[in-house]
Design a protein around this motif. Structure first.
Motif, PDB file in Angstrom:
ATOM      1  N   TYR A 141       0.855  -1.190   0.000  1.00 15.29           N
ATOM      2  CA  TYR A 141       0.000   0.000   0.000  1.00 15.29           C
ATOM      3  C   TYR A 141       0.895   1.246   0.000  1.00 15.29           C
ATOM      4  O   TYR A 141       1.947   1.263   0.649  1.00 15.29           O
ATOM      5  N   LEU A 142       0.462   2.261  -0.707  1.00 16.14           N
ATOM      6  CA  LEU A 142       1.183   3.539  -0.713  1.00 16.14           C
ATOM      7  C   LEU A 142       0.194   4.629  -0.338  1.00 16.14           C
ATOM      8  O   LEU A 142      -0.819   4.824  -1.025  1.00 16.14           O
ATOM      9  N   TYR A 187       5.128  10.468   1.812  1.00 15.86           N
ATOM     10  CA  TYR A 187       4.737   9.117   1.437  1.00 15.86           C
ATOM     11  C   TYR A 187       4.887   8.170   2.621  1.00 15.86           C
ATOM     12  O   TYR A 187       5.789   8.327   3.450  1.00 15.86           O
ATOM     13  N   PHE A 219       6.234   6.739  -9.037  1.00 21.66           N
ATOM     14  CA  PHE A 219       5.070   7.536  -8.640  1.00 21.66           C
ATOM     15  C   PHE A 219       5.515   8.952  -8.309  1.00 21.66           C
ATOM     16  O   PHE A 219       6.709   9.230  -8.162  1.00 21.66           O
ATOM     17  N   LEU A 227       4.897   3.960   2.889  1.00 22.59           N
ATOM     18  CA  LEU A 227       4.799   2.632   2.304  1.00 22.59           C
ATOM     19  C   LEU A 227       4.370   1.653   3.396  1.00 22.59           C
ATOM     20  O   LEU A 227       4.936   1.640   4.487  1.00 22.59           O
ATOM     21  N   TYR A 283      -4.208   0.772  -2.025  1.00 19.51           N
ATOM     22  CA  TYR A 283      -3.658  -0.502  -2.495  1.00 19.51           C
ATOM     23  C   TYR A 283      -2.805  -0.264  -3.733  1.00 19.51           C
ATOM     24  O   TYR A 283      -3.209   0.411  -4.677  1.00 19.51           O
ATOM     25  N   TRP A 284      -1.592  -0.836  -3.727  1.00 18.90           N
ATOM     26  CA  TRP A 284      -0.673  -0.595  -4.832  1.00 18.90           C
ATOM     27  C   TRP A 284      -0.398  -1.865  -5.627  1.00 18.90           C
ATOM     28  O   TRP A 284      -0.425  -1.866  -6.849  1.00 18.90           O
ATOM     29  N   ASP A 285      -0.125  -2.985  -4.917  1.00 23.50           N
ATOM     30  CA  ASP A 285       0.155  -4.238  -5.620  1.00 23.50           C
ATOM     31  C   ASP A 285       0.131  -5.392  -4.625  1.00 23.50           C
ATOM     32  O   ASP A 285       0.180  -5.194  -3.429  1.00 23.50           O
ATOM     33  N   THR A 315       8.417   0.139  -8.934  1.00 26.05           N
ATOM     34  CA  THR A 315       7.307   1.009  -9.317  1.00 26.05           C
ATOM     35  C   THR A 315       7.789   2.451  -9.307  1.00 26.05           C
ATOM     36  O   THR A 315       8.845   2.764  -8.746  1.00 26.05           O
TER      37      THR A 315
END
Length: 866
Positions: A302-303, A332, A326, A334, A307-309, A324
């Motif tokens: 999650y970022l 930020y 961004f 993580l 949800y990111w991946d 990735t």
């Protein structure tokens, strides 16, 4: 016996293999490791890393070796941090790296800094770090800690220049400079070919730094202290999986952290310096615990709570990399969160964060650059030749001129006259295949003139005067000179004619003596005719002067007057009286009739060039104001270009203002000079259609006549707002460090307020008697600090001995500081400035500055200068 021999061979084979393996692990062929500040010629092997370091003396010509203070020394410091090289001279100082693997390869470049209070000032400087012509980072170090700046760079040239640029906030310095060859597949951004500046490289689950030789590329992996986590590790090696090309060392991947509470998340957070800053993130993970058959480790990424991946499941003792990119947030976080199917807590081994930047990489063509470095080495030239020969334009090598129409710049002119060259002409010059002008005059060059000079197809001017060459000259060179394709300057030599004749290039005949007699008679008659013509012209001229002496006075009045080069020679008495020099060229004193004039001639090596010459002539033809220097005429004859101005008897303002001046300007005269210059600038901004921005307002460009009336000069960089209603022009940065508007520097948006900032610095110089940039003090910051102490008496030039009006002085300081506000919208217009200065001159209470001019010390910080 045979058994013993077999055992011996096996033993020798094992030893050889062991040596080969050690050598493979210790391969530094792709390394350049420089310890800055150690004694020239010295080198050593670092006991901690096994890396071989050398002195920086052969990579740079400038700077001073220094050591950190004894109080700052520590056994925990890397040895490279105990010395440094500082740069009190020059605005720009460059290291030249030439890795043997050359261009087309990806390199890790690391610049290391440890201030260590080496100068005992307790105030670390701030300065800019450049890679060639491209900005890399602003260096901002602390008193008591070391700092690294690292970039991963795909080189487009065989030469890599790392430059430190003084921005007026202290002398730049550097402790170490390191280059490491990477594999071509690592950190690739093939679509955009960007470079990556390191933001963070973190190794979890350990308290020790990992670098060479555990990491064969000598990346530095820093540990991080974390709370609510538990360290785990393995002694088994970690192999590389197919998804990672970054060759993360096994030593890094063999440690990790898991949350102390098995059901909790893992967090990693950071703050961006700019919301638009893009990030490349590499998360490296590997399963380093031995799992039972019913155990599973699985997590999602999650970022910023989005949800990111995932789900991601680490592979047993094998490194995988998740990548990735961004942007568009100021901070930020993580988060690694276990899935509902996971029986084990989430885990993190290592992470890397980079900021991609696009570098123009405009550099001199490699062959031309190699030629220049070879020439410098061959002749032992002591000029300030460092960095790229052609860029940036204001740091172009002295005597060099480059083409400006391609990405790989080519050298088209080189002037090495009076440079103390000795020996033969170096064969390296044959590689300057597009050179147009080469001046080697007045040196101690010997030997024969090489034939390769004739094969330089673009060479139009060749000056070999004042050397000791043997004859004859190459026939190919003489042929080009004879057919007019080459202008060759060299002393005539009778032996050369003899040699030419002996080879059949000329023939003797019985009639040659008669022909010689005829030639002598014709020459004599011609000489008599020329002499009579001169006498007649002189008589007519003298008679006209006697009849109307006003003619010569009117000669200086007409504008748009074009002069021939021979007329300029006559005006300046063959350029015999030099009164100034600058980036444009040399300024000479001259006479037009009985009226003095100043003649500025463009030099071939000028960094300004023909474009600025044309710009200045065009502007002065159309601008008329009492506080702007008047154009008398100009010369534009082939390579001879010059501008003729009215003569300003008292030179420039800087000559009268700073410590070296014998005559101290009074407070009233300083106000008057500021007012005069402000009126000229106000006319350019508000009286001209379209408005004109000067772009290089500074003390040396404010001239004073015999009455100390101030007039603006030097308009080669000026720009007009050609689009009606335009508020700015996007343009390449130009100007002078110390006077340059920081907003213009960072945005490339040129406005009238850019001139206001520069004029504010001039006002501060008038007030204080200090130069914009002294050894390590920037005038804006110094005045700001003094204002905060509330004492104007300590700001005013001490040479006035208190002879000034305190109220007016405060208003002058307030006005100047409003002009140099970091935000252009808060600066006054030149209309406002003129009105305030006029009120100060009258001795009345000045008008209150409007809201947009209010002094905001909180908004001021160090300038972003070139």
């Amino acid at each position: 016996m045979a058994l013993f021999r077999n055992f011996y061979y096996v033993l020798m084979l094992q030893v050889a293999l062991t040596i080969a393996m050690v050598h493979a692990q210790d391969d530094q062929s792709g390394f350049i490791s420089i310890d800055c500040g150690i004694t020239e010629g010295s080198d050593y092997t670092d006991k901690r890393t096994g890396i071989n370091y050398v002195s920086d003396a052969r990579f740079i010509d400038s700077g001073i070796n220094q050591e950190i203070s004894s109080m700052s020394k520590s056994d925990t410091l890397d040895i490279q941090f105990s010395t440094l090289r500082s740069f009190p001279q020059n605005t720009r100082n460059c290291y030249t790296l030439r890795p043997k693997q050359g261009k087309g390869n990806r390199y890790l470049i690391r610049a290391r800094f440890n201030y260590g209070n080496y100068d005992l000032k307790g105030q670390p400087p701030k300065f800019d770090l450049y890679l060639g012509n491209d900005p890399w980072s602003r260096v901002n170090v602390k008193v008591s800690s070391a700092t690294d700046y690292e970039i991963i760079h795909l080189a487009s040239s065989d030469y890599i220049y790392v430059c430190l640029v003084n921005i007026g906030l202290g002398n730049p310095f550097i402790s170490a400079l390191e280059l490491r060859l990477l594999d071509s597949t690592m950190y690739a951004d093939d679509k955009k070919l960007r470079s990556l500046t390191l933001s963070a490289r973190t190794n979890f689950g350990t308290s020790k730094i990992v670098r060479y030789a555990d990491d064969k590329y000598d990346r530095i992996w820093y540990p991080i202290a974390s709370t609510n986590t538990k360290d785990i590790q393995t002694s088994s090696p970690i192999s590389l999986g197919s998804s990672t090309k970054e060759s993360v060392p096994s030593k890094v991947m063999s440690t990790a952290v898991i949350p102390a509470n098995p059901t909790a998340d893992l967090f990693y957070s950071w703050t961006a310096t700019d919301k638009t800053e893009e990030y490349f993130m590499y998360i490296h993970y590997a399963e380093i615990e031995t799992l039972e058959g019913n155990e599973t480790r699985e997590f999602n990424i999650y970022l910023n709570d989005a949800y990111w991946d995932g789900p991601i499941s680490p592979t047993d003792h094998t490194t995988s990399t998740y990548f990735t990119s961004f942007y568009n947030a100021s901070s930020y976080e993580l988060t690694l969160r276990r899935t509902i199917n996971s029986t084990l807590p989430t885990m993190m081994n290592a992470i890397e964060l980079y900021n991609p930047i696009h570098l123009q990489q405009r550099q001199t063509d490699d062959k031309d650059a190699t030629t220049m470095w070879s020439t410098k080495s061959t002749y032992g030239l002591k000029r300030n030749w460092q960095g790229d020969p052609c860029v940036p334009q204001d740091s172009m090598w002295d005597g060099v001129k480059c083409s400006n129409d391609t990405d790989n710049l080519r050298i088209i002119s080189m002037n090495l006259s009076f440079s103390g060259l000795s020996g033969e002409i170096t064969p390296a010059l044959a590689n300057l295949t597009v050179i147009q002008s080469l001046d080697l005059s007045y040196n101690n060059l010997t030997g024969s003139v090489p034939t390769f000079l004739a094969s330089l197809n673009f060479l139009k001017n060749l000056n070999l005067t004042g050397n000791n060459f043997t004859r004859p000259l190459p026939a190919e060179l003489l042929k080009k000179a004879k057919n007019g394709s080459l202008f060759l300057s060299i002393e005539e030599d009778g032996d050369q004619d003899t040699d030419a004749c002996s080879k059949g290039s000329c023939k003797k005949s019985k009639t040659s003596k008669n022909k010689n007699v005829v030639i002598v008679v014709i020459a004599t008659v011609a000489a008599i005719f020329v002499l009579l013509t001169i006498l007649i012209v002189l008589w007519i001229t003298k008679r006209r002067r006697a009849q109307d002496s006003s003619i010569r006075d009117e000669f200086i009045e007409p504008r748009n007057q074009r002069f021939t080069y021979s007329e300029v020679q006559r005006i300046t008495n063959s350029f015999s009286n030099v009164i100034g020099k600058g980036g444009f060229g040399t300024v000479f004193s001259g006479l037009i009739g009985d009226t003095r004039a100043a003649v500025k001639m463009l030099s071939e090596s000028s960094a300004q060039g023909c474009r600025e010459f044309q710009s200045e002539v065009h502007l002065l033809m159309s601008v008329h104001h009492k506080n702007i220097t008047s154009l008398v005429g100009y010369c534009d004859e082939g390579s001879h270009k010059g501008i003729i101005y009215e003569y300003m008897a008292n030179g420039n303002l800087g000559m009268h203002l700073f410590d070296a001046s014998q005559n101290v300007l009074s407070w009233k005269k300083r106000l008057q000079i500021g007012y005069d210059a402000a009126q000229g600038l106000e006319y350019m901004h508000h009286g001209c259609k379209p408005p004109i921005v000067h772009r290089d307002v500074k003390c040396s460009n404010i001239l004073l006549n015999e009455k100390l009336q101030a007039k603006l000069a030097d308009f080669g960089l000026s720009r007009a707002f050609t689009t009606e209603g335009a508020t700015h022009v996007s343009t390449v940065i130009a100007g002078t460090p110390g006077y340059l508007d920081p907003e213009y520097y960072t945005t490339n948006r040129l406005t009238e307020k850019s001139d206001v900032y520069s004029f504010g610095v001039v006002l501060l110089e008038l007030i204080t008697g200090r130069a914009a940039i002294s050894t390590d003090i920037y005038i804006v910051n110094w005045v700001k600090s003094m204002v905060e102490k509330g004492s104007v008496e300590n700001i005013i030039d001490p040479r006035l001995y208190g002879d000034f009006d305190v109220n007016t002085a405060w208003k002058m300081v307030e006005l100047a500081m409003a002009c140099v506000d970091m935000s252009s919208v808060k600066r006054p217009t030149m209309n406002d400035v003129v009105m305030e200065l006029q009120t100060c001159l009258k001795g009345a209470k000045p008008n209150n500055l409007n809201h947009s001019m209010s002094l905001s010390l909180e908004s001021m910080s160090g300038p972003n200068l070139r």
